[in-house]
Design a protein around this motif. Structure first.
Motif, PDB file in Angstrom:
ATOM      1  N   ASN A 198      52.323  39.534  47.511  1.00  0.00           N
ATOM      2  CA  ASN A 198      51.251  39.911  48.429  1.00  0.00           C
ATOM      3  C   ASN A 198      49.928  39.254  48.088  1.00  0.00           C
ATOM      4  O   ASN A 198      49.240  38.755  48.973  1.00  0.00           O
ATOM      5  CB  ASN A 198      51.051  41.429  48.383  1.00  0.00           C
ATOM      6  N   GLY A 199      49.550  39.305  46.828  1.00  0.00           N
ATOM      7  CA  GLY A 199      48.220  38.841  46.456  1.00  0.00           C
ATOM      8  C   GLY A 199      48.082  38.729  44.953  1.00  0.00           C
ATOM      9  O   GLY A 199      48.968  38.162  44.290  1.00  0.00           O
ATOM     10  N   GLY A 200      47.018  39.315  44.425  1.00  0.00           N
ATOM     11  CA  GLY A 200      46.655  39.140  43.017  1.00  0.00           C
ATOM     12  C   GLY A 200      47.760  39.487  42.031  1.00  0.00           C
ATOM     13  O   GLY A 200      47.985  38.760  41.062  1.00  0.00           O
ATOM     14  N   LEU A 201      48.450  40.585  42.296  1.00  0.00           N
ATOM     15  CA  LEU A 201      49.484  41.036  41.362  1.00  0.00           C
ATOM     16  C   LEU A 201      50.625  40.024  41.248  1.00  0.00           C
ATOM     17  O   LEU A 201      51.103  39.711  40.152  1.00  0.00           O
ATOM     18  CB  LEU A 201      49.982  42.409  41.809  1.00  0.00           C
ATOM     19  N   ASN A 252      48.297  47.600  47.534  1.00  0.00           N
ATOM     20  CA  ASN A 252      47.433  48.742  47.252  1.00  0.00           C
ATOM     21  C   ASN A 252      47.584  49.909  48.237  1.00  0.00           C
ATOM     22  O   ASN A 252      46.649  50.662  48.448  1.00  0.00           O
ATOM     23  CB  ASN A 252      45.970  48.300  47.152  1.00  0.00           C
ATOM     24  N   ASN A 312      42.740  39.972  32.756  1.00  0.00           N
ATOM     25  CA  ASN A 312      43.545  38.956  33.446  1.00  0.00           C
ATOM     26  C   ASN A 312      43.066  37.545  33.144  1.00  0.00           C
ATOM     27  O   ASN A 312      41.950  37.336  32.690  1.00  0.00           O
ATOM     28  CB  ASN A 312      43.458  39.146  34.967  1.00  0.00           C
ATOM     29  N   TYR A 360      38.223  48.323  50.670  1.00  0.00           N
ATOM     30  CA  TYR A 360      37.485  48.362  49.403  1.00  0.00           C
ATOM     31  C   TYR A 360      36.930  46.984  49.015  1.00  0.00           C
ATOM     32  O   TYR A 360      35.962  46.891  48.273  1.00  0.00           O
ATOM     33  CB  TYR A 360      38.349  48.962  48.283  1.00  0.00           C
ATOM     34  N   GLU A 392      37.876  47.315  42.478  1.00  0.00           N
ATOM     35  CA  GLU A 392      38.696  46.106  42.244  1.00  0.00           C
ATOM     36  C   GLU A 392      39.045  46.061  40.762  1.00  0.00           C
ATOM     37  O   GLU A 392      38.165  45.869  39.915  1.00  0.00           O
ATOM     38  CB  GLU A 392      37.910  44.849  42.644  1.00  0.00           C
ATOM     39  N   GLY A 422      40.386  41.326  39.949  1.00  0.00           N
ATOM     40  CA  GLY A 422      40.138  40.127  40.732  1.00  0.00           C
ATOM     41  C   GLY A 422      40.525  38.949  39.860  1.00  0.00           C
ATOM     42  O   GLY A 422      40.371  38.985  38.629  1.00  0.00           O
TER      43      GLY A 422
HETATM   44  O1  NBX Z   1      46.149  42.915  41.042  1.00  0.00           O
HETATM   45  C1  NBX Z   1      45.654  43.362  42.288  1.00  0.00           C
HETATM   46  C2  NBX Z   1      44.307  44.033  42.083  1.00  0.00           C
HETATM   47  O2  NBX Z   1      43.837  44.548  43.309  1.00  0.00           O
HETATM   48  C3  NBX Z   1      43.346  42.981  41.536  1.00  0.00           C
HETATM   49  O3  NBX Z   1      42.110  43.553  41.252  1.00  0.00           O
HETATM   50  C4  NBX Z   1      43.939  42.377  40.255  1.00  0.00           C
HETATM   51  O4  NBX Z   1      43.168  41.286  39.844  1.00  0.00           O
HETATM   52  C5  NBX Z   1      45.359  41.885  40.500  1.00  0.00           C
HETATM   53  C6  NBX Z   1      46.021  41.400  39.231  1.00  0.00           C
HETATM   54  O5  NBX Z   1      45.881  42.330  38.208  1.00  0.00           O
HETATM   55  N1  NBX Z   1      46.612  44.251  42.883  1.00  0.00           N
HETATM   56  C7  NBX Z   1      47.512  43.785  43.753  1.00  0.00           C
HETATM   57  O6  NBX Z   1      47.520  42.604  44.089  1.00  0.00           O
HETATM   58  N2  NBX Z   1      48.407  44.686  44.207  1.00  0.00           N
HETATM   59  C8  NBX Z   1      49.399  44.392  45.070  1.00  0.00           C
HETATM   60  O7  NBX Z   1      49.537  43.299  45.569  1.00  0.00           O
HETATM   61  C9  NBX Z   1      50.346  45.479  45.407  1.00  0.00           C
HETATM   62  C10 NBX Z   1      51.541  45.136  46.006  1.00  0.00           C
HETATM   63  C11 NBX Z   1      52.446  46.121  46.328  1.00  0.00           C
HETATM   64  C12 NBX Z   1      52.148  47.436  46.065  1.00  0.00           C
HETATM   65  C13 NBX Z   1      50.952  47.790  45.473  1.00  0.00           C
HETATM   66  C14 NBX Z   1      50.050  46.800  45.144  1.00  0.00           C
HETATM   67  N3  NBX Z   1      53.053  48.408  46.370  1.00  0.00           N
END
Ligand code: NBX
Length: 837
Positions: free
Chosen positions: A133-136, A289, A482, A572, A674, A677
């Motif tokens: 999805n993104g950062g994680l 999130n 991170n 957020y 956050e 990031g």
């Molecule tokens: O993880 C992100 C945070 O929002 C960022 O602040 C952080 O830098 C990054 C790495 O530690 N979280 C994130 O990307 N979460 C998800 O993508 C996510 C995906 C599925 C889910 C919950 C969260 N069920």
């Protein structure tokens, strides 16, 4: 096995399995070989995509040799390994990265150009692997790069989704989602291991029987099962022969299972069951999130953790050690709560199948696991309803209740007579129906819990895990700020800057020791150097302007200030506040005389990011950005002073173009929301300044680069609670500038205002949860400070260099070393180059 063979046979094998040479001709031969055999194509009948396929296949051959050699040597030595369990690996493209890491980019580049193709076009033909999805998810990918580069014995475990994160298109200003069927043309970056198949079961019931010693044993009699098939993705380190593995599981129907229904004469049911089995790894859930609570998601989580643990245990058993040695051989990192079932599954394997005592098993389990938390947002906390869970995993539910019982008994002993405490700490939430709190289970089952930036790690200790800190003590809760890999995020994404840095520092050692960038500081007063530095930024901006022209059909000037906010769309993260400030800027320009306009700093405001398909408010933000863009971009009273673009389908490979081209980027979450990031780090590493709140890793970036090189505004995390309270109970009025902006929207300056009413409602006095009004004035002021600073290009260039020079801390190499030393207890194991293929 070798010993059985006659000497001549052994010698023949040795001679024929010599590593391929690294010269241009050898590379070209291998490319042409793949064109004419694997692809069955003729040389004159080739496009960029088939050239890409051939180069990819040739690159893959070399990856496989390294993978084989690494895994072979590690199997023999059998050092402690770390297993990184992540439901997401957001890898992006592989070819350029693999060639750069193996030191073969130059050779392949030359070879490809001589064969009549443009290397950049060939690279561009690859589709992203977007299994996150993104950062994680991207963090997991950066960590895999660092683990391989630092020669750590590490495997990633994840799922091989057929569909990655959806593709985003903008239709009439709205986000629309399209499936990302990324496997359409065979994926050369995976090795199917069709021989590695593990049976995973679901449902059924538990049989409890007394064994011959009078001990009650629990036997899970499942109702159905599927197969997990392994697909291995090689991850080459930079400037090392080591090549690690990400094992992704794919679900398939089991043959025996099909047959049951089939033999009962129910052909349709057997086909339906087979389809259901394949569904498990069909699609990545597109929420970040937030917690959706879908049964299929729980199935994904169990399927993946059970297959991974089975694999890990099988590998451990080969060494014929005592079970008590397990934590000395195996460290398992849980990337968020998504893999928390692994804790329960290991306990089940040890107790039910290996017949260990509960206490011995639990000691092994808790020494093995560690847990990374990525958020404090309540809506993101994973919870599973007990009835749904029981239906899918009846034995696991019993084990969770037992874990909880023994845990609460100990809490009661330490803090007697505190029902409230037991209720708060329980793994089971007493709701209707009961809920399993996965974060509590992850904390109880792990020996270390970490946050992802200093502020965030402190916040989790005082909020969501406060009671657990009181119970376990401080030492269990640690910070691991991170990091990002400088190989992809500077060397690959910004080759010109990478070359300038290597030329200036006299070597490329900085790519493995990012603290060496500090030496760039000595060049800050060198006008010649600053000129080269800024010329590269301008080159990167031209490249981004071309992408914007193609994707948005908007012409932007590379001489304007490029202002970027790219990340998942979330309340957020406050993209809404950004576009409201853009409207404020627009209105200000419109009210100016011609001579006033002459001193305005031209700005291009660039947005990008996906909203979860069910996140209505986030999708309205996208619509508002596009509506504002449509009005602003064609207003002759504004011209080049302000342009607004929303780049559709933001992903890793688009980020690789955007990040090096940014002058200023926005990291403006409400303080305390956050966790870290990571794009903030990517921008600053590339000499882009940032504007941001005192949140996540922004704070640590400030500490490293100095407060004069970052634009900070807004309230602090510890002020948030009082501000919300004041808003709610003392009716603090809306900021007047913000009020003006809202009125403009409501007057219909940007399309039918009815569309945006639900969005505007989130700002109603007392309901502005993310404190847009409270932070608005300081946000506008910070943006003005950016304009003023940018006008002095000489000073700006010094800031830019100082930014890059001070980013050493944020290499994922640093993060991964900290995990290895403080949590995993693993050592690096560089493999010996024996010249084998
Ligand atoms: O993880 C992100 C945070 O929002 C960022 O602040 C952080 O830098 C990054 C790495 O530690 N979280 C994130 O990307 N979460 C998800 O993508 C996510 C995906 C599925 C889910 C919950 C969260 N069920």
């Amino acid at each position: 096995e070798k010993a059985k063979w006659p000497k001549e046979t052994v010698e023949l094998w040795e001679r024929l399995s010599k590593k391929e040479a690294n010269d241009v001709e050898t590379v070209q031969k291998s490319i042409v070989h793949h064109v004419t055999t694997t692809l069955a194509r003729a040389a004159y009948n080739m496009d960029n995509f088939s050239a890409y396929q051939a180069v990819a296949l040739s690159t893959r051959d070399r990856l496989i040799s390294r993978w084989n050699e690494t895994q072979g040597q590690l199997s023999k030595a059998d050092p402690k390994r770390v297993y990184y369990l992540s439901l997401e690996f957001l890898l992006g493209r592989s070819m350029d990265n693999a060639l750069l890491n193996m030191g073969l980019k130059g050779t392949y580049g030359k070879g490809v150009e001589q064969l009549g193709f443009n290397m950049e076009d060939v690279i561009e033909s690859e589709v992203d692997a977007a299994l996150g999805n993104g950062g994680l998810g991207r963090l997991a990918a950066c960590y895999m790069d660092s683990l391989a580069t630092l020669d750590y014995p590490a495997w990633g475990y994840g799922l091989r989704y057929n569909y990655g994160i959806f593709q985003q298109r903008i239709v009439d200003g709205y986000q629309t989602e399209y499936p990302d069927y990324w496997l359409n043309f065979d994926n050369p970056w995976e090795l199917p291991r069709l021989d590695i198949s593990i049976q995973i079961s679901f449902g059924g019931h538990v049989q409890s029987i007394q064994d011959e010693y009078g001990v009650t044993r629990h036997n899970w009699i499942p109702a159905q099962s599927v197969q997990a098939i392994a697909y291995d993705v090689p991850i080459p380190g930079y400037d090392t022969e080591n090549c690690n593995n990400i094992r992704l599981w794919r679900s398939k129907p089991t043959k025996t299972f099909d047959l049951t229904s089939f033999n009962e004469g129910n052909y349709e049911k057997s086909v339906e069951d087979a389809t259901n089995a394949e569904k498990i790894t069909s699609v990545l859930y597109p929420n970040d999130n937030t917690m959706a609570g879908k049964e299929l998601r729980l199935k994904q989580q169990y399927f993946w953790t059970a297959a991974s643990l089975h694999d890990i245990v099988r590998r451990f058993k080969k060494s014929r050690r005592e079970w008590s040695d397990f934590p000395d051989q195996v460290a398992i990192q849980l990337n968020d709560t998504h893999p928390t079932l692994a804790i329960v599954e290991l306990q089940r394997l040890l107790v039910d199948e290996e017949m260990l005592s509960w206490d011995d098993a639990w000691e092994i389990v808790t020494k093995t696991f560690a847990f990374t938390n990525h958020t404090v947002l309540p809506e993101a906390m994973e919870k599973w309803s007990v009835p749904m869970f029981e239906y899918l995993l009846p034995r696991h539910l019993q084990i969770i209740f037992d874990i909880n019982l023994f845990f609460l008994q100990k809490v009661e002993k330490k803090f007697p007579n505190d029902r409230g405490l037991l209720n708060r700490m329980s793994i089971i939430e007493e709701a209707q129906p009961q809920q399993i709190r996965m974060a509590h289970l992850a904390v109880v089952g792990s020996h270390k819990v970490n946050g992802v930036a200093a502020l965030h790690s402190n916040l989790i200790k005082t909020t969501i895990f406060k009671d657990f800190v009181d119970y376990y003590g401080e030492d269990k809760f640690v910070n691991k700020t991170n990091g990002i890999t400088p190989r992809r995020w500077l060397h690959q994404a910004n080759p010109k800057l990478s070359k300038l840095i290597s030329d200036t520092l006299g070597s490329d050692k900085w790519l493995k020791d990012l603290s060496l960038l500090k030496k760039l500081t000595t060049k800050i007063d060198n006008a010649e150097f600053r000129k080269s530095w800024m010329a590269i930024k301008r080159h990167n901006k031209v490249r981004l302007a071309e992408l914007i022209k193609i994707r948005c059909n908007v012409e932007v000037s590379p001489d304007a200030l490029f202002d970027v906010q790219v990340k998942r769309i979330h309340e957020y993260k406050r993209q809404f506040m950004n576009i409201l400030a853009v409207i404020h800027r627009y209105r200000t320009i419109k009210s100016m005389t011609a001579s006033q306009k002459a001193s305005v700093q031209p700005r291009v405001v660039i947005f990008g990011g996906k909203a979860a398909p069910g996140y209505y408010i986030a999708k309205l933000v996208i619509k508002l950005i596009n509506s504002v863009a449509a009005v602003v971009n064609q207003d002759p009273a504004v011209g080049d002073l302000l342009k607004v673009v929303f780049i559709p389908d933001y992903n890793v490979s688009v980020a690789e173009v955007i990040v090096p081209a940014s002058d200023i980027s926005q990291h403006i979450s409400t303080a305390g929301t956050e966790a870290s990031g990571t794009s903030n780090m990517k921008f600053v590493l590339n000499g882009g300044l940032i504007i941001g709140t005192m949140d996540g890793a922004n704070i640590e970036i400030l500490e490293e680069i100095g407060e004069e090189n970052i634009f900070i505004f807004g309230c602090l995390a510890h002020e948030v609670e009082d501000l919300r309270h004041a808003q709610r109970y003392r009716g603090v009025p809306m900021d007047p500038a913000l009020q003006g902006v809202i009125s403009a929207i409501e007057k219909g300056v940007f399309e039918d205002p009815k569309i945006f009413q639900p969005l505007i409602s989130t700002l109603t006095v007392g309901k502005d949860f993310y404190l847009i009004s409270a932070d608005f004035a300081s946000y506008i002021a910070a943006n003005q400070a950016v304009d003023t600073a940018y006008k002095n290009q000489e000073e700006w260039s010094k800031k830019s260099i100082r930014c890059t020079a001070n980013m050493g801390k944020f290499s994922s190499d640093r993060s991964v070393k900290e995990y290895a030393d403080d949590i995993w207890g693993i050592k690096s194991y560089p493999i010996v180059d024996e010249g084998h293929m």
